[in-house]
Design a protein around this motif. Structure first.
Motif, PDB file in Angstrom:
ATOM      1  N   ILE A 129       0.745  -1.221   0.064  1.00 36.38           N
ATOM      2  CA  ILE A 129      -0.035  -0.042  -0.010  1.00 36.38           C
ATOM      3  C   ILE A 129       0.999   1.351  -0.020  1.00 36.38           C
ATOM      4  N   VAL A 130       0.819   2.064  -1.048  1.00 37.33           N
ATOM      5  CA  VAL A 130       1.519   3.431  -1.152  1.00 37.33           C
ATOM      6  C   VAL A 130       0.917   4.219  -0.444  1.00 37.33           C
ATOM      7  N   THR A 131       1.606   5.222   0.308  1.00 40.37           N
ATOM      8  CA  THR A 131       0.846   6.289   0.890  1.00 40.37           C
ATOM      9  C   THR A 131       1.439   7.598   0.239  1.00 40.37           C
ATOM     10  N   ALA A 132       2.925   7.652  -0.025  1.00 38.61           N
ATOM     11  CA  ALA A 132       3.284   8.859  -0.803  1.00 38.61           C
ATOM     12  C   ALA A 132       4.089   8.391  -2.076  1.00 38.61           C
ATOM     13  N   VAL A 133       4.055   9.149  -3.026  1.00 36.45           N
ATOM     14  CA  VAL A 133       4.946   9.030  -4.103  1.00 36.45           C
ATOM     15  C   VAL A 133       5.745  10.275  -4.395  1.00 36.45           C
ATOM     16  N   GLY A 134       7.039   9.953  -4.913  1.00 36.41           N
ATOM     17  CA  GLY A 134       7.832  11.128  -5.219  1.00 36.41           C
ATOM     18  C   GLY A 134       8.082  11.122  -6.916  1.00 36.41           C
ATOM     19  N   LEU A 135       8.073  12.138  -7.571  1.00 31.12           N
ATOM     20  CA  LEU A 135       8.474  12.277  -8.865  1.00 31.12           C
ATOM     21  C   LEU A 135       9.337  13.153  -9.054  1.00 31.12           C
ATOM     22  N   GLY A 136      10.685  12.353  -9.767  1.00 28.62           N
ATOM     23  CA  GLY A 136      11.534  13.336 -10.109  1.00 28.62           C
ATOM     24  C   GLY A 136      12.316  13.050 -11.583  1.00 28.62           C
ATOM     25  N   LEU A 137      13.596  13.730 -11.726  1.00 29.29           N
ATOM     26  CA  LEU A 137      14.147  13.354 -13.079  1.00 29.29           C
ATOM     27  C   LEU A 137      14.967  12.108 -12.716  1.00 29.29           C
ATOM     28  N   GLY A 138      15.164  11.043 -13.492  1.00 30.61           N
ATOM     29  CA  GLY A 138      16.254  10.153 -13.291  1.00 30.61           C
ATOM     30  C   GLY A 138      17.668  10.616 -13.741  1.00 30.61           C
ATOM     31  N   ASP A 139      18.392   9.656 -13.347  1.00 30.74           N
ATOM     32  CA  ASP A 139      19.745  10.201 -13.616  1.00 30.74           C
ATOM     33  C   ASP A 139      20.145  10.162 -14.937  1.00 30.74           C
ATOM     34  N   LYS A 140      19.644   8.969 -15.889  1.00 26.36           N
ATOM     35  CA  LYS A 140      19.935   9.153 -17.252  1.00 26.36           C
ATOM     36  C   LYS A 140      19.150  10.401 -17.882  1.00 26.36           C
ATOM     37  N   PRO A 141      19.413  11.008 -18.740  1.00 25.55           N
ATOM     38  CA  PRO A 141      18.551  11.933 -19.517  1.00 25.55           C
ATOM     39  C   PRO A 141      17.273  11.307 -20.098  1.00 25.55           C
ATOM     40  N   GLY A 142      16.209  12.011 -19.810  1.00 21.18           N
ATOM     41  CA  GLY A 142      14.782  11.325 -20.379  1.00 21.18           C
ATOM     42  C   GLY A 142      14.138  10.394 -19.719  1.00 21.18           C
ATOM     43  N   THR A 143      14.761  10.160 -18.552  1.00 17.74           N
ATOM     44  CA  THR A 143      13.856   9.130 -17.558  1.00 17.74           C
ATOM     45  C   THR A 143      13.442   9.967 -16.454  1.00 17.74           C
ATOM     46  N   ILE A 144      12.670   8.988 -15.799  1.00 19.58           N
ATOM     47  CA  ILE A 144      11.593   9.424 -14.768  1.00 19.58           C
ATOM     48  C   ILE A 144      11.883   8.627 -13.644  1.00 19.58           C
ATOM     49  N   LYS A 145      12.189   9.385 -12.398  1.00 18.25           N
ATOM     50  CA  LYS A 145      12.360   8.347 -11.149  1.00 18.25           C
ATOM     51  C   LYS A 145      11.202   8.572 -10.343  1.00 18.25           C
ATOM     52  N   VAL A 146      10.527   7.275  -9.956  1.00 18.25           N
ATOM     53  CA  VAL A 146       9.467   7.196  -9.004  1.00 18.25           C
ATOM     54  C   VAL A 146       9.987   6.584  -7.855  1.00 18.25           C
ATOM     55  N   SER A 147       9.713   7.474  -6.625  1.00 13.40           N
ATOM     56  CA  SER A 147       9.907   6.783  -5.323  1.00 13.40           C
ATOM     57  C   SER A 147       8.644   6.523  -4.540  1.00 13.40           C
ATOM     58  N   ALA A 148       8.435   5.358  -3.929  1.00 11.68           N
ATOM     59  CA  ALA A 148       7.110   4.849  -3.336  1.00 11.68           C
ATOM     60  C   ALA A 148       7.605   4.796  -1.840  1.00 11.68           C
ATOM     61  N   GLN A 149       6.751   5.568  -0.887  1.00 14.54           N
ATOM     62  CA  GLN A 149       6.575   5.237   0.439  1.00 14.54           C
ATOM     63  C   GLN A 149       5.387   4.186   0.611  1.00 14.54           C
ATOM     64  N   ILE A 150       5.953   2.990   1.131  1.00 15.87           N
ATOM     65  CA  ILE A 150       5.288   1.818   1.198  1.00 15.87           C
ATOM     66  C   ILE A 150       4.822   1.212   2.743  1.00 15.87           C
ATOM     67  N   ILE A 151       3.608   1.164   2.981  1.00 16.03           N
ATOM     68  CA  ILE A 151       3.415   0.822   4.445  1.00 16.03           C
ATOM     69  C   ILE A 151       3.814  -0.571   4.783  1.00 16.03           C
ATOM     70  N   ARG A 152       4.501  -0.641   5.910  1.00 15.70           N
ATOM     71  CA  ARG A 152       4.591  -2.227   6.320  1.00 15.70           C
ATOM     72  C   ARG A 152       3.542  -2.396   7.531  1.00 15.70           C
ATOM     73  N   PRO A 153       2.551  -2.980   7.202  1.00 10.09           N
ATOM     74  CA  PRO A 153       1.292  -3.055   8.142  1.00 10.09           C
ATOM     75  C   PRO A 153       1.438  -3.526   9.371  1.00 10.09           C
ATOM     76  N   ALA A 154       2.281  -4.586   9.510  1.00  7.06           N
ATOM     77  CA  ALA A 154       2.697  -4.908  10.808  1.00  7.06           C
ATOM     78  C   ALA A 154       3.226  -4.018  11.869  1.00  7.06           C
ATOM     79  N   ASP A 155       4.221  -3.259  11.074  1.00  8.84           N
ATOM     80  CA  ASP A 155       4.777  -2.420  11.904  1.00  8.84           C
ATOM     81  C   ASP A 155       4.129  -1.122  12.045  1.00  8.84           C
ATOM     82  N   ALA A 156       3.329  -0.705  11.348  1.00 15.72           N
ATOM     83  CA  ALA A 156       2.516   0.504  11.325  1.00 15.72           C
ATOM     84  C   ALA A 156       1.456   0.325  12.336  1.00 15.72           C
ATOM     85  N   ARG A 157       1.066  -0.869  12.477  1.00 14.81           N
ATOM     86  CA  ARG A 157      -0.262  -1.212  13.401  1.00 14.81           C
ATOM     87  C   ARG A 157       0.253  -1.754  14.487  1.00 14.81           C
TER      88      ARG A 157
END
Lengths: 395, 513
Positions: free
Chosen positions: A31-59
């Motif tokens: 379950i993603v709760t936040a997502v980051g969008l940025g430019l990738g290291d290679k030109p023309g690429t996109i970098k997506v970073s996702a914050q994913i919940i670890r339910p057992a630890d979150a609860r």
């Protein structure tokens, strides 16, 4: 009997043909709760970073022991030539299927925003799994850092940022931008998008090492990013963001600090029931706007050590009016003369009153808007000094 | 038909003869040497020319009544110096000598045998071509108790027993209307079970009594051991899990049904009385609704509607949300559910079915066990196994909560038999929503609704008064309106007016005089 059996078989065949068969257990999802969008290291690429919940630890421990690491989130990133490509590449790292429906926040890199957000708006409104009430923000920092920072009181950091947005009218320093109003402004010919700005600031104090003040980075919501078309054109400061909120979100209350008339002290004035009214007019083929802000106010903190008599009150009213006017003036100035972008929704107001004239003007609205004359008028009335009318001083 | 049956029928069809020896021989042949058959010999008026015999079944007949018969025939006869020859017919003996409440002449062997096996005493006397059948029923009955399956807080505590006469008397005591009728019939070739059809003549739906009789007459069966036999043989939708015949052990429920223009079917040897026609919503209604004030009645009725919905759909909705529609769960709840399911090795559908079956096992075991052990079973089952299964990671705590709430809700439905029907419907709903999500759930639920809407019970739509919508009957449907507002009977009754105008109590004005 034969007919009933036939009916049941038909129903089963029909049901299995609908291709709605998407059985996925909730504990098999990332379950993603936040997502980051940025430019990738290679030109023309996109970098997506996702914050994913670890339910057992979150609860915590609900039910059987589940062997957690103590961290409520698990953050990963992937690159790709398009957003969807990058998201699919997340699957190379994530052991569970990435699930977006509970996403709270989309954070974009400044560089990414300046290159254009057309793809992002398209992707996040086209996909059925994504929601339109997801918050959208731009950050001058790295989005992966924002996404992976544990922030706020909430166990889930994405939720904490969402709460910041929900309470934005208390502070009144950033717009509560979400996918809904981003797309609205993006598709409209009469307005331009404006997004909130989030930033990592060392504001957190570690409980274990309090002497290292501000050792923990926290996400701060303040300011805004102005867009022209799909490209970001520049930042708005927190002061300008307050002026902006009067236009966008009918900001009703807030705090302004003004100087005392008698000494170097300051007094805080809380304005309430503020109402902004924009009156467009059209003469000599030139649109004109009258902006009128009326507000009531209370003196909530006074360092002036004098009785709040009529003179003081008038003086404070004038100063508050100046303050509010400068807030509004500054954002209008930025919009008209710096960014040439009508993110104040003045075009909307004009179109509603002069739909015929709008047809002609809309083609080059941003330039017309930049040249338009805007009169700002502020009227503040101080109603009370709350519980005290005397100044606080040692006798 | 076997030769034994043929012979029996032949013997039964015969009439009594004036020869006592012949008659006694016929009885002996028919009844055999059954251990409980008793024959008491006597001499009418002490005269040895007129010997006689009393036949009765030991245990069924009240011995004090038999003593009274003997006293009348032997002692009174000789005390009064009656000449047996002056009483040539059975009729004469009944009217002049017998002191019993019910004594009548009996010509057919068939009637005599039927009387003996149902507890009456048959008196045979030399020289008479008729026997005398004296009512002497008197066996040990269970005392009147509160029905254990239909409890209520306020209201009468009496329940039906196994004796049909006691049961009809319960109703007669409540409705002293001379138009209250009990029509008798007998079903079951071997058990010869007494059945009474109760109705109020000027209220009952037109044609209903005839329809009930027609359906009862159609039954050709050897034995009726309980009203369930009758229920299955006369119901309108024999294939449906819904029960279209209401059954109750409460006389007040039967009385209220009769007053609504319905028909009650009393069956001997069971405390369960059938009521037709039946509507689905009746299973949600309890007598308490009417005995408590209407605010309370309406509130608890709403609670029971909620229980109905929960017991039918809650597990299905949970399974559907958790395995298909995760986006419909609020985020915080989704995380909590996900964390509870983190270590559960089964898909949620299997988990739900496992727990449901475990619960059914516990329920059934608790029911069949002797009462003191039943408690232990429920404690071990619910507390220990539930707790251990969660701790072992076999099931998630959420599922335990969902199943427990569902079961509690199903017990809140007043009619046990209809809560069983809902229990059966839960499984197809569960499987459909666990395999196809909302789509499967909606399909099965829709099919269920169509089925329920298509059923009729003795000419009345099963889902009435909701569908077809009957405006005047809505006063006693979702809410229980005050008694003074419910001034009509259900629409199918012959006479729908049940109270005068303006029955709402008004403030007494303080005027003199």
């Amino acid at each position: 009997m034969k007919r009933a059996a036939g009916l049941v078989i038909t129903l089963i065949i029909l049901l299995s043909q609908t291709s709605c068969f998407g059985l996925r257990q909730i504990n098999e999802l990332a379950i993603v709760t936040a997502v980051g969008l940025g430019l990738g290291d290679k030109p023309g690429t996109i970098k997506v970073s996702a914050q994913i919940i670890r339910p057992a630890d979150a609860r915590g421990q609900t039910g059987a022991p589940s062997g957690g690491t103590g961290q409520p989130i698990y953050s990963i990133s992937a690159e790709g030539t398009s957003i969807f490509d990058a998201i699919r590449n997340l699957g190379r790292v994530s052991s569970r299927r990435v699930y977006w429906a509970h996403n709270f926040l989309i954070v974009m890199d400044e560089d990414y925003a300046r290159k254009g957000i057309k793809d992002m708006v398209d992707f996040f409104t086209r996909n059925h799994e994504l929601r339109m009430n997801t918050r959208v923000a731009v950050t001058p920092d790295l989005p992966d850092q924002v996404v992976s920072t544990i922030t706020g009181l909430e166990v889930v950091p994405g939720e904490a940022v969402d709460r910041l947005f929900q309470n934005n009218h208390v502070v009144g320093r950033a717009p509560a931008s979400d996918m809904m109003n981003l797309e609205e402004a993006f598709l409209s010919s009469s307005t331009e998008p404006v997004l909130a700005r989030v930033q990592l600031k060392p504001r957190g104090i570690s409980n274990k090492k309090p002497e290292e003040h501000g050792s923990l980075k926290q996400v701060e919501l303040g300011g805004a990013a102005a867009f022209l078309g799909d490209k970001m054109v520049g930042w708005l400061s927190v002061k300008e963001a307050r002026g902006l909120l009067f236009f966008l979100e009918k900001l009703g209350s807030g705090i302004e600090v003004v100087k005392c008339p008698n000494n170097d002290g300051v007094m805080s004035i809380e304005f309430k029931r503020a109402r902004l009214k924009v009156t467009p007019s059209y003469a000599n083929k030139e649109p004109k706007f009258g902006v009128r802000l009326t507000t009531e106010a209370d003196i909530v903190e006074s360092g002036c050590a004098i009785h709040l008599d009529e003179g003081i009150r008038q003086d404070a009213e004038e100063k508050l009016e100046q303050r509010l006017k400068s807030n509004i003036d500054s954002v209008i100035d930025k919009a008209q003369h710096r960014y040439h972008s009508d993110f104040l929704k003045l075009g909307d107001v004009f179109r509603n009153k002069y739909p015929e004239e709008w047809r002609v003007l809309k083609r080059d609205w941003n330039r017309t808007f930049s040249d338009a004359k805007i009169d700002v008028e502020v009227e503040a009335t101080i109603k009370s000094g709350v519980l005290k009318s005397v100044g606080t001083e040692i006798r | 038909m076997s030769t034994a049956q043929e012979k029996l029928q032949e013997q039964l069809a015969a009439s009594f003869t004036p020869q006592l020896a012949d008659n006694a021989a016929v009885l002996d042949q028919i009844l055999g040497k059954s251990a409980d058959m008793q024959q008491r010999e006597l001499k009418l008026c002490g005269s040895s020319e007129y010997p006689g015999v009393c036949c009765f079944v030991d245990g069924l007949a009240d011995t004090s009544i038999i003593e009274a018969i003997l006293k009348a025939l032997i002692v009174f006869g000789s005390d009064l110096h009656r000449d047996p020859a002056a009483m040539p017919t059975a009729e004469e003996i009944c009217t002049t000598l017998m002191v019993n409440a019910s004594a009548k002449p009996c010509r057919q062997v068939r009637d005599g045998i039927a009387g003996i096996v149902s507890g009456d005493t048959l008196v045979l006397i030399q020289g008479l071509d008729e026997a005398i059948l004296v009512s002497s029923k008197g066996w040990k009955d269970r005392s009147i108790e509160e029905p254990s399956s239909e409890n209520n807080v306020r209201g009468p505590r009496d329940g039906f027993t196994e004796s049909i006469r006691t049961n009809t008397a319960h109703v007669r005591r409540r409705i002293k209307d001379p138009l209250l009728r009990f029509d008798a019939t007998v079903v079951g070739t071997r058990t010869q079970t007494d059945i009474n059809i109760a109705y109020i003549q000027d209220l009952v739906k037109e044609g209903l009594v005839e329809e009930v009789k027609r359906r009862l007459k159609r039954i050709k069966i050897d034995a009726i051991l309980e009203s369930g036999y009758i229920e299955e043989l006369i119901e309108d939708a024999p294939l449906s899990p819904f029960n279209t015949v209401q059954s109750t052990e409460r006389p007040d429920k039967v009385a209220s049904a009769l007053l609504e223009g319905r028909v009650a079917i009393f069956i001997d040897n069971t405390p369960v009385v059938l009521i037709v026609p039946t509507f689905f919503w009746q299973f949600i209604q309890a007598p308490d609704d009417y005995y408590n004030r209407y605010w309370v009645g309406s509130f608890f009725r709403c609670v029971r509607y909620l229980a109905l919905i929960i017991s039918l759909v809650l597990p299905s909705i949970y399974v559907m949300l958790v395995s298909f529609h995760h986006e419909m769960i609020p985020t915080s709840l989704a995380l909590t559910i996900a964390s509870g399911r983190e270590v559960v090795p089964f898909p949620v559908l299997l988990e739900a079915i496992m727990l449901e079956i475990a619960f059914e096992l516990m329920r059934e075991a608790g029911l069949r066990m002797p009462k003191p052990i039943g408690q232990a079973v429920s404690i071990v089952g619910s507390l220990i196994i539930g707790q251990a299964a969660v701790a072992a990671g076999l099931v998630s705590p959420f599922m335990v909560i969902v199943v427990a709430i569902t079961e509690i809700s199903s017990f809140a439905i007043p009619s046990y038999s209809s809560s069983l029907a809902l229990r059966i419907f839960r499984f197809p709903l569960l499987i459909a929503s666990g395999t196809f999500g909302l789509l499967g759930f909606a399909t099965v639920f829709f099919a269920l609704m169509l089925h329920a809407l298509s059923i009729r019970s003795f000419g009345e739509s099963y889902m009435a008064p909701a569908s077809p919508f009957r405006p005047s009957d809505q006063r006693d449907m979702l809410l229980r309106m005050p008694i003074w507002m419910m001034n009509d009977r259900p629409e199918f009754a012959q006479d729908t007016k049940r109270m005068g105008e303006q029955q709402m109590p008004t403030q007494q004005t303080r005027k003199g005089g």
